[in-house]
Scaffold this motif. Structure first.
Motif, PDB file in Angstrom:
ATOM      1  N   GLU A   1       0.964  -1.441  -0.009  1.00 30.44           N
ATOM      2  CA  GLU A   1       0.078  -0.113   0.360  1.00 30.44           C
ATOM      3  C   GLU A   1       0.887   1.367  -0.074  1.00 30.44           C
ATOM      4  N   ARG A   2       0.436   2.444   0.161  1.00 32.19           N
ATOM      5  CA  ARG A   2       0.845   3.996  -0.574  1.00 32.19           C
ATOM      6  C   ARG A   2       0.911   4.297   0.588  1.00 32.19           C
ATOM      7  N   GLU A   3       2.618   4.389   1.285  1.00 36.41           N
ATOM      8  CA  GLU A   3       3.212   5.572   2.286  1.00 36.41           C
ATOM      9  C   GLU A   3       3.534   6.435   1.720  1.00 36.41           C
ATOM     10  N   HIS A   4       2.834   7.765   2.221  1.00 36.68           N
ATOM     11  CA  HIS A   4       3.503   9.235   1.612  1.00 36.68           C
ATOM     12  C   HIS A   4       3.763   8.993  -0.089  1.00 36.68           C
ATOM     13  N   GLY A   5       2.675   8.593  -0.702  1.00 41.16           N
ATOM     14  CA  GLY A   5       3.241   7.889  -2.167  1.00 41.16           C
ATOM     15  C   GLY A   5       3.861   7.265  -2.434  1.00 41.16           C
ATOM     16  N   VAL A   6       4.620   6.351  -1.936  1.00 40.81           N
ATOM     17  CA  VAL A   6       5.408   5.275  -1.718  1.00 40.81           C
ATOM     18  C   VAL A   6       4.785   4.285  -1.633  1.00 40.81           C
ATOM     19  N   MET A   7       4.941   2.681  -2.835  1.00 42.57           N
ATOM     20  CA  MET A   7       4.200   1.821  -2.155  1.00 42.57           C
ATOM     21  C   MET A   7       5.530   1.227  -1.308  1.00 42.57           C
ATOM     22  N   THR A   8       4.668   0.182  -0.045  1.00 44.87           N
ATOM     23  CA  THR A   8       5.618  -0.729   0.717  1.00 44.87           C
ATOM     24  C   THR A   8       5.182  -1.757   1.211  1.00 44.87           C
ATOM     25  N   LEU A   9       5.903  -2.209   1.970  1.00 44.59           N
ATOM     26  CA  LEU A   9       4.855  -3.106   2.760  1.00 44.59           C
ATOM     27  C   LEU A   9       5.033  -2.654   4.090  1.00 44.59           C
ATOM     28  N   ARG A  10       3.629  -3.028   4.700  1.00 44.25           N
ATOM     29  CA  ARG A  10       3.179  -2.605   6.126  1.00 44.25           C
ATOM     30  C   ARG A  10       3.003  -3.739   6.564  1.00 44.25           C
ATOM     31  N   ARG A  11       2.726  -3.694   7.926  1.00 40.16           N
ATOM     32  CA  ARG A  11       2.083  -4.133   8.643  1.00 40.16           C
ATOM     33  C   ARG A  11       2.117  -5.670   9.152  1.00 40.16           C
ATOM     34  N   GLY A  12       3.617  -5.398   9.034  1.00 44.09           N
ATOM     35  CA  GLY A  12       4.486  -6.506   9.623  1.00 44.09           C
ATOM     36  C   GLY A  12       4.616  -7.493   8.821  1.00 44.09           C
ATOM     37  N   PHE A  13       3.986  -7.616   7.075  1.00 46.90           N
ATOM     38  CA  PHE A  13       4.436  -8.468   6.070  1.00 46.90           C
ATOM     39  C   PHE A  13       6.082  -8.495   5.824  1.00 46.90           C
ATOM     40  N   SER A  14       6.949  -9.290   5.528  1.00 46.72           N
ATOM     41  CA  SER A  14       7.854  -9.265   4.980  1.00 46.72           C
ATOM     42  C   SER A  14       7.950 -10.261   4.159  1.00 46.72           C
ATOM     43  N   VAL A  15       8.990 -10.481   3.444  1.00 47.49           N
ATOM     44  CA  VAL A  15       8.902 -11.390   2.436  1.00 47.49           C
ATOM     45  C   VAL A  15      10.818 -12.120   2.836  1.00 47.49           C
ATOM     46  N   ARG A  16      10.997 -13.539   2.378  1.00 47.14           N
ATOM     47  CA  ARG A  16      12.699 -13.797   2.065  1.00 47.14           C
ATOM     48  C   ARG A  16      12.727 -14.198   1.725  1.00 47.14           C
TER      49      ARG A  16
END
Ligand SMILES: [Zn+2]
Length: 199
Positions: A90-105
């Motif tokens: 989702e966008r945070e200050h216009g920048v697409m970001t992984l939030r909500r604790g999501f992470s990738v390996r």
């Protein structure tokens, strides 16, 4: 599902209207598209999801990711049918970001799914966010391609149906020239809602 079957389903549900419209951008269009309408019926969402998932069953997809909000319903459905996890950006200050604790390996194989690709911007931004986090984005998919096949997101891309609807300026719209009034889809006389989410 063939492309015609997908577009027929969109027309039946009112998600795809043909006529003379003014979009949220203010530009005229002969086509109005609102994927959320097409995904209201869970049975339809399941069929679109299956048709997309079928393209990727042998590609060892670990995870499906989608840009919020448009990609959430179809992205989740594709992930469910592939039996893999689902996350969103989702966008945070216009920048697409992984939030909500999501992470990738590292090297996690990710498929990015969107409802409709117009310029490919949201999908590209999602791919960038995932790569910056270390994942390997292997493909992208959408129900509808509004770019006529032109959108380049840097990875192989699949769509169930392609629309070739060139954007026109008001001066170029034949219906406008004839003096025909353009409709704002979804607007109401008492309190016009924002059309920011229409495409
Ligand atoms: Zn017009």
């Amino acid at each position: 599902m063939t492309s015609d079957e997908v577009l027929d389903r969109f027309k039946q549900s009112g998600a795809l209207l043909e006529g003379h419209f003014v979009l949220s951008s203010g530009l005229p269009s002969s086509v109005y598209l609102q994927c959320a309408i097409a995904l209201q019926e869970t049975r339809d969402a399941t069929e679109f999801g299956k048709a997309l998932a079928d393209h990727f069953r042998n590609q060892s997809i670990d995870t499906v990711a989608a840009p919020a909000i448009g990609g959430l319903v179809i992205g989740y459905e594709v992930a469910r049918q592939l039996g893999v996890r689902f996350l969103w950006t989702e966008r945070e200050h216009g920048v697409m970001t992984l939030r909500r604790g999501f992470s990738v390996r590292p090297e996690e194989r990710i498929l990015v799914v969107e409802d409709v690709i117009t310029t490919g911007g949201s999908t590209r931004d999602t791919i960038d966010a995932l790569r910056n986090a270390g994942a390997k984005v292997v493909a992208a998919a959408s129900i509808i391609d509004r770019s006529g096949g032109a959108a380049d997101v840097g990875v192989p891309r699949v769509s169930l149906a392609t629309l070739n609807v060139a954007a026109v300026s008001p001066g170029e719209c034949h219906a406008c020239r004839r003096g025909e009034t353009a409709i704002k889809p979804g607007s109401r006389k008492d309190n016009s809602p924002s059309l920011n989410d229409t495409q």
